[in-house]
Design a protein around this motif. Structure first.
Motif, mmCIF file in Angstrom:
data_model
loop_
_atom_site.group_PDB
_atom_site.id
_atom_site.type_symbol
_atom_site.label_atom_id
_atom_site.label_comp_id
_atom_site.label_asym_id
_atom_site.label_seq_id
_atom_site.Cartn_x
_atom_site.Cartn_y
_atom_site.Cartn_z
ATOM 1 N N THR A 4 -4.317 1.476 0.832
ATOM 2 C CA THR A 4 -3.218 2.291 0.331
ATOM 3 C C THR A 4 -3.496 2.718 -1.099
ATOM 4 N N THR A 9 0.931 3.271 -6.181
ATOM 5 C CA THR A 9 2.227 3.940 -6.202
ATOM 6 C C THR A 9 2.820 3.900 -7.602
ATOM 7 N N GLU A 61 6.889 3.385 0.609
ATOM 8 C CA GLU A 61 5.704 2.592 0.933
ATOM 9 C C GLU A 61 5.713 1.271 0.167
ATOM 10 N N PHE A 62 6.073 1.335 -1.091
ATOM 11 C CA PHE A 62 6.135 0.134 -1.935
ATOM 12 C C PHE A 62 7.119 -0.890 -1.356
ATOM 13 N N GLU A 76 0.114 3.494 9.521
ATOM 14 C CA GLU A 76 -0.574 2.236 9.227
ATOM 15 C C GLU A 76 -1.996 2.532 8.779
ATOM 16 N N GLU A 120 7.871 -1.081 1.724
ATOM 17 C CA GLU A 120 7.430 -1.356 3.102
ATOM 18 C C GLU A 120 8.478 -0.946 4.134
ATOM 19 N N VAL A 121 9.068 0.239 3.901
ATOM 20 C CA VAL A 121 10.028 0.764 4.875
ATOM 21 C C VAL A 121 9.512 2.043 5.542
ATOM 22 N N GLU A 141 7.794 4.044 8.329
ATOM 23 C CA GLU A 141 7.570 3.813 9.749
ATOM 24 C C GLU A 141 6.574 4.824 10.296
ATOM 25 N N HIS A 196 4.196 0.513 -8.576
ATOM 26 C CA HIS A 196 3.121 -0.400 -8.986
ATOM 27 C C HIS A 196 2.709 -0.144 -10.445
#
Length: 285
Positions: free
Chosen positions: A222, A225, A209-210, A218, A212-213, A215, A228
């Motif tokens: 969020t 993580t 998720e971090f 949405e 952005e992969v 799929e 982060h």
């Protein structure tokens, strides 16, 4: 690895479909079907069935417990989408997006009630553990909602993901052991395996998720993580590397625990699942 070809997957899939088929025709049935039959891998109930088999249990003995786990998970996804204002899940509209927040909430309530019907025959210890995991999941969501990102550290993160995610993996393994006839000491070892695996799985999900992969999903909001959290004190690249090391540490711990169980095809499959939902997913990083 094509888990959809496993007999355990087909067994759970058949049980879910039978449950839905027995519901009266209604808008609620349509919602349950949408939530429960939208491409999930059934990892948690499969872990339960395999854990039961390692302890000399049968799928017939453990199926209702496996269905309870999967239905609890499905209910948690509805509530997660309500909290995060999820729009898409598994490449389909989320339940709140498709049916509206109020109807989705009632569907989640129905599923929680149904999962306790499925788990109730298994005795006091199993029912208590199942109920505790449900409470942990709710507490984890509250921790997530209350988080102060500036003061949200590593310990807060791991407490949150244990409750939100790893707790259900942990009881999937330990309840499976109980349904196979394990005593409390052995069931605790299965719980440790599930906890390590569930924690590693969530960190992997966070990393993807971090970066952005991810799929097919949405949401408007969020969660915090692990990368982060680490980026507060290091570079992005260092944060990702440290997060990957956290995954490997827990995967190794899960495998070390698996080695203490009886060697059999079911244990081999748990080794495969462990890699499938953790280190194999990191190959795209």
């Amino acid at each position: 690895m094509n888990i959809e070809e496993w007999e355990e997957y087909r067994y759970v899939e058949s049980g879910i479909n039978n449950f839905i088929d027995q519901m009266n025709e209604s808008s609620l049935k349509k919602m349950v079907e949408h939530v429960c039959n939208t491409g999930g891998k059934r990892i948690r109930p499969i872990i339960l069935l395999l854990s039961s088999e390692i302890c000399s249990g049968s799928y017939q003995q453990s199926l209702n417990a496996a269905l309870a786990i999967e239905i609890m998970h499905s209910a948690s996804l509805i509530h997660d989408d309500l909290l995060d204002q999820g729009l898409v899940r598994r490449n389909l509209p989320s339940a709140p997006e498709k049916f509206g927040p109020s109807r989705a909430l009632l569907c989640g309530d129905y599923l929680i009630a149904k999962c306790f019907e499925f788990i109730s025959p298994y005795g006091e210890q199993v029912v208590r553990d199942f109920g505790k995991a449900g409470m942990d999941m709710a507490e984890g969501e509250v921790l997530d909602l209350k988080l102060d990102k500036d003061n949200f550290g590593e310990n807060n993160y791991f407490e949150c993901i244990y409750k939100k995610t790893a707790s259900l993996f942990a009881i999937s393994a330990s309840i499976g052991a109980y349904t196979g006839g394990a005593d409390e000491t052995l069931a605790r070892r299965f719980n440790v395996f599930g906890n390590c695996l569930g924690t590693a799985y969530q960190i992997v999900d966070d990393i993807l998720e971090f970066l952005e992969v991810v799929e097919g999903k949405e949401s408007k909001f969020t969660s915090e993580t692990l990368p982060h959290v680490y980026m507060k004190n290091m570079s992005k690249e260092e944060a990702i590397e440290k997060s990957i090391e956290a995954v490997k540490l827990r995967v190794n711990a899960a495998k070390e625990t698996l080695l203490t169980f009886n060697e059999c095809p079911a244990r081999d499959k748990l080794f495969q699942i462990t890699d499938y939902i953790t280190v194999d997913m990191l190959e795209i990083v």
